[in-house]
Design a protein around this motif. Structure first.
Motif: not given
Length: 593
Positions: A176-184, A280-289
């Motif tokens: 997850l950190a390699v694919t999308a650091p903000p999601l980590a 939920g945090s992954v989807l919301m923060i990821g959507g914003y990103c």
């Protein structure tokens, strides 16, 4: 309600009802470390196989993310055939290696469980006999049965599954950190909730589970004692008291059971909230990103799938870590025997002769309450001494001290000038043997039962030993002779025959000093008298200390010691003591009416 125990929770419920110690945290950690060192190779193979399986499981989310990205870019050729082939190949690899993970995990668990059982058995057998005699039967029984059963599940599944879960979660989070650091970082939002909930739970769980196990041991002890003494309880009309005691112990045990259940009802909702918070945090923060253009939709898709996949390893870790809290208590109870010195003696001490001496011996089972007081005596080699006296005078206790089962609180007991308390138990057994009213026939052949005393004994020696205790006739009448299976579920033996087997083992062991605590008590008087005459021939030249409850045994002795209230009050031959008209003379007259 967090931090508050149920209303019926009883803080006075026993945390330990054991005579044997419970292992400290350092002892448990040391044992577990040693266990993993023994199985290092199998553990590394399990981790390696699990790593391949987890990596293969991440191929699907990665491929789906690539497809989503190509669609969002308006690509018309998606090469779905190649994607499907790669996904099928990864799925096949995952299937094979997941099976290997389960197989390797089960093998590792069974090997560690086998080691644990063997270690406990070997260590228990090596304990000083006095320690085992003082241990309550309920405590020892609960360790052998309940604690082993609880550990069986932990060793077979918890340890391998916990290792699998940790590797699994670590690899998924790394991906997850390699694919999308903000999601980590988004996934860490749930960490405080999980840490607070687990910290609350695991600060309370070990003590609660330890108390629960001790409560069960107390229940087992009461029930075992009640069954063993059933006739005495009935004769003295103590049934009501025993039932009340049993109900109190059961109530204390179930109070701890309810409390541990309460702890789990707090932990599990916390875990469920953690799952929802992560996704939920992954989807919301990821959507914003994605809206800000900081990552692609495909990255969000892959990250969301990886975050969803983390639910399984986190649940696995928490589930089996909770199981290990229970197992840790059982493990502490099992490895607690490692904190008992198997022998306090110096391996270099050896007797120089066969004379047995007691010098100013004091001994008590409880601190501050002595059973024996200022006992001094000397038994030259080849002497037949009888210990007589009223019930509860301390005869059997003195016999156990002379046999090296217990060590005196003060004073000393020596064999050939060497203190018994400074000799290893195995060396004491080479010279001194205790034979009491208790006996045991192990499941197996008659030959194996006899060879417990001397493994290299031939059949001729076995028959000679049986003949020495007048057991040869009935033994030869068995269908398969020495090969006849005896013990529970096999050929039934009378109590007298079982005791003759125990005495035949004594003949084979051939110690030069014997302590006999009414070894023929289960035989009828005529048979006992006949057996004692046979034993007299076998024991000729040996030192024999006989604890005599029937005075005809004392009549045949060279020296008689009268034990009263933990003291030796008279010492001499039968004729001399009768002539002295003291305590022994009174016993002799009462015996003969």
């Amino acid at each position: 309600m967090i931090g508050v125990a149920p209303p019926d929770y009883d803080p006075a419920a026993p945390e330990t009802a054991a005579t044997l110690p419970v292992g400290s945290s350092a002892t448990v950690r040391g044992y577990v470390s040693g266990l993993f060192r023994r199985h290092r190779r199998a553990f590394l193979i399990l981790v390696g196989v699990n790593t391949v399986a987890v990596i293969a499981s991440m191929v699907g989310p990665y491929l789906l993310g690539q497809v989503v990205d190509r669609l969002s870019e308006g690509a018309h050729e998606l090469h779905l055939g190649r994607v499907g082939l790669l996904f099928a190949l990864a799925l096949g690899v995952q299937t094979v290696f997941v099976r290997l993970v389960r197989l390797r995990g089960a093998m590792l668990g069974e090997e560690m469980l086998a080691d644990l059982r063997e270690d406990f058995l070997v260590r228990s057998v090596g304990l000083p006999p006095g320690v085992l005699e003082r241990a309550g039967t309920g405590d020892l029984l609960s360790r052998i049965t309940t604690d082993i059963d609880r550990l069986a599940n932990a060793m077979r599944e918890a340890v391998p599954q916990l290792a699998i879960g940790v590797v699994w979660a670590g690899l998924l989070y790394g991906a997850l950190a390699v694919t999308a650091p903000p999601l980590a970082l988004a996934a860490l939002v749930a960490l405080p909730v999980l840490v607070i909930g687990c910290r609350w739970y695991f600060r309370r769980a070990p003590r609660a589970y330890r108390s629960e196990a001790a409560g069960y041991a107390a229940v087992a002890a009461v029930l075992t004692e009640t069954v063993d003494a059933g006739r005495t309880i009935e004769a003295h009309r103590l049934g009501g008291r025993r039932i009340e005691l049993s109900e109190r112990r059961i109530k204390e045990w179930t109070a701890w059971e309810r409390y541990t259940l309460f702890l789990r009802t707090v932990l599990f909702p916390v875990v469920n909230v953690t799952y929802v918070t992560i996704l939920g945090s992954v989807l919301m923060i990821g959507g914003y990103c994605v809206i800000q253009g900081w990552m692609s939709v495909g990255q969000l898709t892959t990250g969301a799938l990886l975050a969803q996949m983390m639910v399984d390893p986190i649940g696995l870790i928490l589930r089996w870590y909770d199981e290990l809290q229970i197992a840790q208590v059982s493990l502490a109870r099992l490895v607690g025997v490692r904190e008992i010195e198997p022998d306090a003696g110096d391996g270099g001490v050896s007797p120089d002769g066969r004379d047995v001496r007691a010098d100013q011996v004091h001994f008590g089972y409880r601190e501050g309450v002595d059973v024996l007081h200022q006992v001094s005596m000397s038994v030259p080699p080849g002497t037949r001494m009888a210990l007589v006296g009223p019930s509860g005078a301390g005869k059997s206790t003195l016999g156990r001290l002379l046999a090296g089962i217990y060590a005196p609180r003060t004073g000393e007991i020596t064999l050939g000038g060497a203190r018994l308390s400074q000799m290893p138990a195995e060396r004491v057994r080479e010279h001194v043997a205790l034979v009491n009213q208790e006996h045991h026939v192990f499941v197996g052949s008659l030959r194996d039962n006899l060879r417990l005393a001397r493994t290299e004994a031939g059949d001729a020696e076995l028959w000679a030993a049986l003949g020495a205790v007048d057991a040869q006739d009935w033994a030869r009448a068995l269908d398969a002779g020495l090969d006849t299976e005896v013990g529970s579920g096999a050929a039934a033996l009378t109590p007298a025959q079982a005791q003759q087997i125990a005495l035949a083992r004594l003949v084979l062991a051939d110690p030069h000093t014997l302590v006999l605590d009414e070894a023929t008590s289960l035989l009828d008087p005529r048979a006992a008298r006949h057996l004692e005459r046979s034993l007299a021939r076998v024991l000729d030249g040996r030192t024999v200390i006989a604890i005599a409850h029937r005075l005809h045994t004392a009549h045949d002795a060279d020296v008689i010691a009268v034990v009263e209230a933990g003291r030796i009050t008279e010492l001499g031959s039968h004729d001399a003591l009768v002539e002295a008209d003291g305590a022994y003379a009174a016993l002799w007259r009462s015996w003969h009416g």
